[in-house]
Design a protein around this motif. Structure first.
Motif, PDB file in Angstrom:
ATOM      1  N   UNK A   1      -6.759   3.579  -5.846  1.00 50.58           N
ATOM      2  CA  UNK A   1      -6.208   4.501  -4.852  1.00 50.58           C
ATOM      3  C   UNK A   1      -6.907   4.354  -3.498  1.00 50.58           C
ATOM      4  N   UNK A   2      -8.211   4.116  -3.515  1.00 49.58           N
ATOM      5  CA  UNK A   2      -8.951   4.013  -2.256  1.00 49.58           C
ATOM      6  C   UNK A   2      -8.640   2.732  -1.486  1.00 49.58           C
ATOM      7  N   UNK A   3      -8.540   1.617  -2.196  1.00 55.33           N
ATOM      8  CA  UNK A   3      -8.317   0.347  -1.480  1.00 55.33           C
ATOM      9  C   UNK A   3      -6.852  -0.045  -1.455  1.00 55.33           C
ATOM     10  N   UNK A   4      -6.032   0.559  -2.279  1.00 57.40           N
ATOM     11  CA  UNK A   4      -4.606   0.277  -2.273  1.00 57.40           C
ATOM     12  C   UNK A   4      -4.205  -0.958  -3.037  1.00 57.40           C
ATOM     13  N   UNK A   5      -5.080  -1.453  -3.906  1.00 57.58           N
ATOM     14  CA  UNK A   5      -4.733  -2.649  -4.689  1.00 57.58           C
ATOM     15  C   UNK A   5      -5.599  -2.722  -5.930  1.00 57.58           C
TER      16      UNK A   5
ATOM     17  N   UNK B   1       9.234   3.755  -8.491  1.00 61.16           N
ATOM     18  CA  UNK B   1       9.208   2.309  -8.314  1.00 61.16           C
ATOM     19  C   UNK B   1       8.047   1.640  -9.056  1.00 61.16           C
ATOM     20  N   UNK B   2       6.828   2.056  -8.774  1.00 62.16           N
ATOM     21  CA  UNK B   2       5.648   1.423  -9.390  1.00 62.16           C
ATOM     22  C   UNK B   2       5.550   1.735 -10.881  1.00 62.16           C
ATOM     23  N   UNK B   3       5.943   2.948 -11.266  1.00 59.25           N
ATOM     24  CA  UNK B   3       5.910   3.275 -12.696  1.00 59.25           C
ATOM     25  C   UNK B   3       6.891   2.399 -13.463  1.00 59.25           C
TER      26      UNK B   3
ATOM     27  N   UNK C   1       0.756   7.317  -6.410  1.00 60.32           N
ATOM     28  CA  UNK C   1      -0.313   8.283  -6.624  1.00 60.32           C
ATOM     29  C   UNK C   1       0.059   9.684  -6.134  1.00 60.32           C
ATOM     30  N   UNK C   2       1.083   9.786  -5.295  1.00 64.42           N
ATOM     31  CA  UNK C   2       1.585  11.082  -4.850  1.00 64.42           C
ATOM     32  C   UNK C   2       2.749  11.571  -5.729  1.00 64.42           C
TER      33      UNK C   2
ATOM     34  N   UNK D   1       0.830  -1.188   0.000  1.00 64.55           N
ATOM     35  CA  UNK D   1       0.000   0.000   0.000  1.00 64.55           C
ATOM     36  C   UNK D   1       0.871   1.247   0.000  1.00 64.55           C
ATOM     37  N   UNK D   2       1.982   1.206   0.689  1.00 63.25           N
ATOM     38  CA  UNK D   2       2.868   2.377   0.768  1.00 63.25           C
ATOM     39  C   UNK D   2       3.469   2.705  -0.595  1.00 63.25           C
ATOM     40  N   UNK D   3       3.850   1.680  -1.359  1.00 60.79           N
ATOM     41  CA  UNK D   3       4.376   1.918  -2.707  1.00 60.79           C
ATOM     42  C   UNK D   3       3.305   2.487  -3.621  1.00 60.79           C
TER      43      UNK D   3
END
Length: 137
Positions: free
Chosen positions: A94-98, A38-40, A32-33, A25-27
């Motif tokens: 974004x809301x649930x983190x997955x 990393x995720x991109x 989104x911030x 969730x932190x990644x």
């Protein structure tokens, strides 16, 4: 027995996503911030790999498990449908983190609260199936 290889690939994929922190969730929050690449990087490498595999499947005329030619169906052109659908998907993510794949992986890692998210996603999919003929496409 012929589906065992798909189960093994799915388990391997789940392990890779957990080890790469793609289900964290932190990644996802960092992504989104716009605080981390990393995720991109993970998503970009998945898009490039998928593109290469689709091109190779077309070139070598690969077949499905049923023996049919593996093809990617053409999609209807449009802008609003992808903008609205992508926005709804992104907001849910974004809301649930997955997103859908990691939801199941997180249940496998012991995050049982994701069962609520999976139930909500299935309910939303069911509602869309009921309403899709009434929605503008």
């Amino acid at each position: 027995m012929k589906y065992l290889k798909f189960l093994l690939v799915g388990v391997f994929f789940g392990i890779v996503l957990v080890k790469s922190e793609a289900v964290s969730w932190y990644r996802i929050f960092e992504m989104f911030q716009f605080q981390s690449f990393h995720m991109y990087g993970i998503i970009g490498s998945a898009v490039i790999t998928g593109t290469i595999l689709v091109l190779l499947s077309e070139k070598f005329h690969l077949k499905t498990t049923e023996g049919n030619l593996l093809t990617v169906p053409k999609k209807d052109k449009g802008f609003a449908r992808y903008l609205i659908g992508g926005s709804i998907f992104g907001l849910g993510w974004a809301l649930c983190g997955a997103c859908p794949g990691p939801m199941y992986i997180l249940v496998g890692t012991g995050t049982m609260s994701m069962l609520i998210v999976i139930a909500a996603a299935l309910l939303g999919t069911f509602c869309y199936g009921l309403l899709k003929d009434k929605l503008p496409h």
